[in-house]
Design an enzyme around this catalytic site. Sequence first.
Site, short mmCIF file in Angstrom:
data_model
loop_
_atom_site.label_atom_id
_atom_site.label_comp_id
_atom_site.label_asym_id
_atom_site.label_seq_id
_atom_site.Cartn_x
_atom_site.Cartn_y
_atom_site.Cartn_z
N GLY A 1 1.13 -0.74 -0.35
CA GLY A 1 0.03 0.06 -0.07
C GLY A 1 0.96 1.89 0.18
CG ASP B 1 -6.39 10.27 8.14
OD1 ASP B 1 -7.08 11.37 7.98
OD2 ASP B 1 -4.95 10.07 7.38
#
Length: 711
Positions: A386, A505
């Site tokens: 990722g 976040d």
Amino acid sequence: MPLTRWDPTSTERCKQSKRRLVSFHIMEAAILAVLVAVLLLLARGGSAAAGAGAATEFVFTAGFARQNVTTSGAAVVTASGLLQLTNETNEVFGHGFYSAPLRFKDASTGAPLSFSTTFVFAIVPRYPDAHGHGIAFALAPSPAVAGAVAGKNLGLFNTSDNTGQGRSGIVAVELDTARDDEFRDIDKNHVGIDVNSLESVNSTPAAYVDVGTGRLVNFSLVSGNLQQVWVEYDGASMRMEVTVSPAGMPRPAVPLVSYTVNLSSAVADDTYVGFSGANGAASSSHYVLGWSFRLGGGRAPDLDLSKLPPLPPSRSKKMMPLLLILTLFLVAVLVLLLVSGAVVVLVRRRRRIAEEEEDWEIEYGPHRIRYKDLHAATRGFRDIIGAGGFGTVYHGVLRRSGAEVAVKKVAHDSRQGLREFVSEIASMSRLRHRNLVQLLGYCRRRGELMLVYDYMVNGSLDKHLFDAGKPAALSWERRAKIVRDVAAGLLYLHEGWEQVVVHRDIKSANVLLDADMNGRLSDFGLARLYDHGSNPQTTHVIGTLGYLAPEMSKTGKATTSTDVFAFGAFLLEVACGRRPMERNDDLDSPGLVDLVLEHWKAGRIMDARDPKIGEGDEADVELVLKLGLLCSHPDPRCRPSMRQVVQILEGAAPVPETPPKDLENNNRLFYGYIESFDEFATVFPTSGTTTVTTQPSSSHSNDEQQEVISG
Ligand SMILES: *[C@@H]1O[C@H](CO)[C@@H](O)[C@H](O)[C@H]1NC(C)=O
Ligand SMILES: *[C@@H]1O[C@H](CO)[C@@H](O)[C@H](O)[C@H]1NC(C)=O
Ligand SMILES: *[C@@H]1O[C@H](CO)[C@@H](O)[C@H](O)[C@H]1NC(C)=O
Ligand SMILES: *[C@@H]1O[C@H](CO)[C@@H](O)[C@H](O)[C@H]1NC(C)=O
């Protein structure tokens, strides 16, 4: 019969005594002169009579004297007094004969004279199984045999007379170390008697009778050891007897080889006595170390073995140290090369996997993972699973535990703030909740920070929501479970621990799914790294557009309430299957909040849901949509806490039936703060989803907002 000792110094001594006599009294001198004259006469008579049977004797114990030994061929008398017949040169022979000729025949009767001799020799082979032909003790008509040939001829014969056809006048005792079928040699280690021919008249394998046991013991002539030979010749019986034994052993009583030969006819009148040695295609060094000889009856004096000159150090002994030194040197060089190579490799590797560690980090030791281990676990950071705003994520397997991990590499240039961050990371790795992705530890190295998490098999939620490639859309049951998991995780961060942890976040990309499809929050607190950032003048607003609470632009502070705002956006995302802000939205298009709000106001809120859900629990979808809007309230004071959120999701508290008032009043577009976000925050363009309610509603200019942010 007078006896003359062949002493090289005798004539010298006579001269000296004569000189001394001159100074003596004339009377005495005269008497002495007469006596000397008589003695001299007698001596000369004796000498002359030697050929007629007078005894001749000489001994070389402490080395050969050059003037008394005539050498030819390869032979030399070495500095130490050895008679070296050959060195290790192939196809050579060497002779060493007593300088004066002797007569082996009684001058008057013509009968052969007895002689007795003994000598010590050594044959040092160049290679144990490839050596020269050996040594011969010989009586020969000349000290340099005419046309002598090396090899099997032992330097004693030439090719025309070596089988006894000629009358060479040679009688020899051969110590033969080579087998020559031409001469019917019995083996390659024998003692033989040769009369005018190399074909021995008698020969026996080299052996001696052990005095103790009385048994015959074989021994090798080419052992390189000292060996002694005795040759006795009896003039009356004309019997020649040869005895050999390793030097130092008592003389064997029984001779090894014997033969009857009439020396009067076999050898020349003037015969030289001495040695010959020869090499053929292979070589030995042939040495005679000591020799005593007596002609005319009686035994030759014994040799004092302790006085013999020493053999030169053998080739192997001589070569050994050199070879050893050379080998050791080569080995040392090799080892040095290997070691330095290894050191270079190690240093390179070490440098490659070097990491920083400072004193202050010691207290975080347990949470610090060595770069070396991470490097190994990720196979050199190859498996990228990722890449996000904060850095690249790699897959790895920890060697020690075998645990699958995800390693997030975060670029971090500033040293400032890192310490605080690491301390927070260390404390956050103590957070434990089944809806949090476990932070296992960290690692720090040259502007890089690596965070090590449990590996989540099913990846991030956003992939499941938005990736076209996914075959089956997530069912509502799954989504509802995940939403509640995330809520529980976030509640734990806000209230469940000794410190309040603000996630900063929340978004579907930060929700990971484990093997059982449980939702787990990851990356908590990571945004804080940028809070501690290098530029203290600016407070960065960190997060992802679309999830950022409007008051962030003013205060710059992340709170539990801003987390709730982001959670609201996340709820809508999950229920609607749409991102809060589409990537290619133009800024005027309505955001997700506005969209859902429109539907709610029109009484058709369920139209906003993700069509892929299918027939789900309608009431639950509606609850999630409404809760999402409630959490997205522009006024932080109007948003529920996470505890309330969890209660609502559990059905323990009601959700408002109509849209809260402020929600619809303040849906003004706001662009002003975009520029001040750092690169991580500006991934998506903003749209009208966020509003600022704390500012006077009339006077918003971009400049003002800019000021607010950077202040
Ligand atoms: C053997 O002796 C000869 C001289 O007689 C010499 O030239 C030669 O180098 C020697 N060889 C060895 C191996 O010592
Ligand atoms: C070989 O030896 C014999 C006898 O000693 C001698 O007569 C002859 O000349 C020699 N031959 C050569 C080629 O030297
Ligand atoms: C000695 O050597 C001879 C011949 O090489 C052999 O026949 C004999 O058996 C040996 N004797 C011993 C005791 O080894
Ligand atoms: C030995 O040889 C010599 C010379 O040829 C001869 O005179 C003498 O008779 C021989 N002796 C014997 C016993 O044969």
